[in-house]
Structures are given as structure tokens and as C-alpha cells.
Write an enzyme that holds these catalytic residues in place. Structure first.
Site, PDB file in Angstrom:
ATOM      1  N   VAL A  17      -2.805 -19.180  -7.109  1.00  0.00           N
ATOM      2  CA  VAL A  17      -3.695 -17.689  -7.516  1.00  0.00           C
ATOM      3  C   VAL A  17      -2.767 -16.576  -7.459  1.00  0.00           C
ATOM      4  O   VAL A  17      -1.870 -16.496  -6.727  1.00  0.00           O
ATOM      5  CB  VAL A  17      -4.764 -17.644  -6.506  1.00  0.00           C
ATOM      6  CG1 VAL A  17      -5.646 -16.316  -6.639  1.00  0.00           C
ATOM      7  CG2 VAL A  17      -5.743 -18.788  -6.479  1.00  0.00           C
ATOM      8  N   CYS A  18      -2.997 -15.801  -8.335  1.00  0.00           N
ATOM      9  CA  CYS A  18      -2.227 -14.443  -8.502  1.00  0.00           C
ATOM     10  C   CYS A  18      -3.073 -13.305  -8.521  1.00  0.00           C
ATOM     11  O   CYS A  18      -3.808 -13.028  -9.575  1.00  0.00           O
ATOM     12  CB  CYS A  18      -1.383 -14.370 -10.164  1.00  0.00           C
ATOM     13  SG  CYS A  18      -0.146 -13.089 -10.158  1.00  0.00           S
TER      14      CYS A  18
END
Length: 96
Positions: free
Chosen positions: A18-19
Site C-alpha cells: 500500500v502506498c
């Protein structure tokens, strides 16, 4: 934070990472995109992180994508974007 099943989303790398800003190391962004106050700090709790991820899932940031193809489809071809998302769900359920 990493999704264990495939997810097609502008802010999730193809490997599932996840960014989002609050998971980035505390410091000023060398590219000037995020301020230090938007990044990780000790006041983050599991609840704030999960709320941020839920918000990201429903409202992607396509200006700074982890998955460029997903961001392009999110902006330009919503029908194809949704088709790819549904295919991932079916795969994760063992339907394909």
C-alpha cells in the site's frame, strides 16, 4: 501494509504494498509531494491507519500512483477499471 490477495488499485503496487502518506518514513519528501506532517508519526494508531486505507480505497490518489495502469484506467476508462477489479475479486474467491 500489504494486501495478500491481488488488488487492482492506483495506490497499491502490483506486489500488494500500500502506498499512502502516513506509512511513509517521517521526513520531508525529497520530491516535495508530501509534507513531513502527512507522513508516519508515533501518534498513528491501527485505527487511523485503517481509516486512511479505507479512504484511499474509495478515493484513490491518481496524481501519485503506485500502479500507473490502474490510475490511467481510473481516470480514462472507469468501465475497464471496474472490470479489472471484479476479475481480481473473482480470482481471490477461487471463481476463476
Amino acid at each position: 501494509m500489504t494486501f495478500q490477495t491481488p488488488i487492482f488499485h492506483p495506490n497499491v503496487y502490483p506486489n500488494g504494498d500500500v502506498c499512502i502518506s502516513i506509512l511513509h518514513a517521517p521526513a520531508n519528501d525529497p520530491y516535495g509531494y508530501e509534507s513531513a506532517s502527512e507522513r508516519w508519526s508515533p501518534v498513528q494508531t491501527p485505527e487511523t491507519i485503517l481509516l486512511s486505507v479505507i479512504s484511499m480505497l474509495s478515493s484513490p490518489n491518481d496524481e501519485s500512483p503506485a500502479n500507473v495502469e490502474a490510475a490511467r484506467l481510473w481516470r480514462e476508462d472507469t468501465k475497464e477499471f471496474k472490470k479489472r477489479c471484479r476479475a481480481n475479486v473473482r480470482t481471490s474467491l477461487g471463481e476463476e
